[in-house]
Scaffold this motif. Structure first.
Motif, PDB file in Angstrom:
ATOM      1  N   TYR A   1       0.840  -1.211   0.000  1.00  0.00           N
ATOM      2  CA  TYR A   1       0.000   0.000   0.000  1.00  0.00           C
ATOM      3  C   TYR A   1       0.870   1.254   0.000  1.00  0.00           C
ATOM      4  CZ  TYR A   1      -3.905   3.092   1.096  1.00  0.00           C
ATOM      5  OH  TYR A   1      -4.861   4.083   1.037  1.00  0.00           O
TER       6      TYR A   1
ATOM      7  N   HIS B   1       0.878   4.090  -2.849  1.00  0.00           N
ATOM      8  CA  HIS B   1       0.206   5.360  -2.531  1.00  0.00           C
ATOM      9  C   HIS B   1       1.127   6.444  -1.978  1.00  0.00           C
ATOM     10  CE1 HIS B   1      -3.910   3.769  -3.123  1.00  0.00           C
ATOM     11  NE2 HIS B   1      -3.370   2.632  -2.740  1.00  0.00           N
TER      12      HIS B   1
ATOM     13  N   HIS C   1      -7.971   1.978   6.456  1.00  0.00           N
ATOM     14  CA  HIS C   1      -7.911   1.071   5.311  1.00  0.00           C
ATOM     15  C   HIS C   1      -7.819  -0.382   5.753  1.00  0.00           C
ATOM     16  CE1 HIS C   1      -7.065  -0.158   1.187  1.00  0.00           C
ATOM     17  NE2 HIS C   1      -6.113  -0.939   1.687  1.00  0.00           N
TER      18      HIS C   1
END
Length: 306
Positions: free
Chosen positions: A12, A16, A27
Motif C-alpha cells: 500500500y 500510494h 484502510h
C-alpha cells in the motif's frame, strides 16, 4: 495474519506514497497503535520506512526500495486471473488476453481456484468498436468528436479529450475533458453518434481516471430521490433486484413495503415501475406518483387511438 498485513501495508505504501497512520488504520480496519507497531516491525525487517511529522506527515517507503517480483502466492495469482478473465470477457481486449497468458505462465500453474467467475460478456454487445476507438484515442492522446443526446433530449456536438472508458451504473461511459466547459464530464456511450478520433492532440496533461472520478463524485449533480413502494408478493423479487430496494415491512396478505432510491433524470426505474402494472404502487413522494400517472395516461391514449 500479521505477516499478511505487514506485506499489505508495504504494498500500500509503495503504491500510494506518504500515508498517515489514521488513513492506514481505516484502510486495514485496525487501530493506529497497531499500525505503529506494524511500522516498527517493517523497520526491524530492513524495509526503509520514512516517518514525517506535521499536518501533512505520515509514513512512506524510500523511493530506492524495490519489492521482489516473485512475491505473489498461488491465491494472489488466482485473484489476478479472475479479474483479467472478467476484463477480457467484457472488452475482448487483445493486450488483456496477452497479459492473462503471462500471468498463467508466471504462476507456473500454481494458481488455485477461488470460487469466483466474472463473466461480463454481455457488456460487449454493440459497443466494442466504440470502446476500441476510445482506448486508442486515450493511448495516443488525441481528441474525439461525437454528437450526444443528454437526459433532457438535447443533442449537441462535442469535442473532448478522452481520459478513460468505464463501466458503472449498468452502462459504459467515457470520462473526458470538455474543452468548451473546461471541466471533466462523463458521457454514456449508447447516447453517442458519429464518434470519430481527430488529429488534434490533447491541450493539457490529465490526472489519473481515479483522481478525476473522485472529484466528479463529490460534486455529483444527479437528483437522487427515495421512493416508497407497496407491492404484491408476485413482484417483490423484481423490485428488489431491479430497483435495489430494501423491505421495510411485510403484511399478512403477502404485500410488502419496499424503500428504494432512484435517479430522477434517468429512465430505467420508471420503465421498471410501469412494467409492474397494478402489482406495485408508489406511495411517496407525490411528484413521482404524478410522473407515473402521466406516463401511464400517455400510453393508454396512444393505444386507444388505434
Amino acid at each position: 495474519m500479521k505477516i499478511e498485513r505487514l506485506y499489505a501495508v508495504t504494498v500500500y505504501l509503495l503504491n500510494h506514497g506518504r500515508t498517515s497512520a489514521n488513513e492506514l488504520a481505516k484502510h486495514f480496519e485496525v487501530s493506529q497503535r497497531t499500525i505503529q507497531r506494524d511500522i516498527d516491525s517493517l523497520c526491524m525487517a530492513g524495509i526503509p520506512v520514512i516517518a514525517t511529522t506535521g499536518a501533512s506527515g505520515g509514513y512512506e517507503i524510500s523511493e530506492t526500495y524495490r519489492l521482489d517480483h516473485g512475491f505473489a502466492t498461488p491465491d494472489d495469482y488466482s485473484y489476478i486471473l479472475t479479474a483479467l478473465h472478467g476484463l477480457v470477457s467484457a472488452t475482448g481486449d487483445r493486450k488483456a488476453k496477452q497479459l492473462t497468458e503471462k500471468i498463467i505462465h508466471a504462476s507456473k500453474g500454481g494458481a488455485t481456484g477461488n470460487g469466483m467467475v466474472l463473466d461480463f460478456s454481455v457488456l460487449q454487445e454493440g459497443e466494442q468498436e466504440a470502446l476500441r476507438l476510445l482506448q486508442a484515442a486515450v493511448a495516443e492522446k488525441r481528441t474525439v468528436e461525437f454528437t450526444y443526446t443528454n437526459n433532457n433530449r438535447e443533442t449537441r456536438t462535442h469535442s473532448v479529450e478522452p481520459v478513460a472508458v468505464l463501466y458503472r451504473w449498468y452502462a459504459w461511459y467515457l470520462l473526458a475533458y470538455s474543452k468548451v466547459k473546461q471541466d471533466y464530464r462523463t458521457y454514456k456511450l449508447v447516447r453517442m453518434n458519429g464518434l470519430r478520433m481527430t488529429d488534434m492532440p490533447f491541450t493539457k496533461e490529465h490526472a489519473s481516471a481515479d483522481t478525476i472520478l473522485s472529484m466528479i463524485d463529490k460534486t455529483d449533480s444527479r437528483r437522487y430521490t427515495e421512493i416508497l413502494i407497496q407491492c404484491r408478493e408476485s413482484v417483490r423479487t423484481r423490485v428488489i433486484e431491479y430497483l435495489k430496494g430494501k423491505v421495510e415491512e411485510e403484511f399478512p396478505n403477502g404485500d410488502v413495503l419496499i424503500r428504494a432510491t432512484v435517479v430522477e433524470n434517468e429512465q430505467f426505474w420508471l420503465g421498471t415501475l410501469l412494467s409492474l402494472g397494478d402489482q406495485a404502487e408508489v406511495l411517496s413522494p407525490e411528484h413521482i406518483r404524478r410522473q407515473l400517472l402521466t406516463s401511464a395516461e400517455e400510453i393508454v391514449s396512444l393505444y386507444q387511438k388505434r
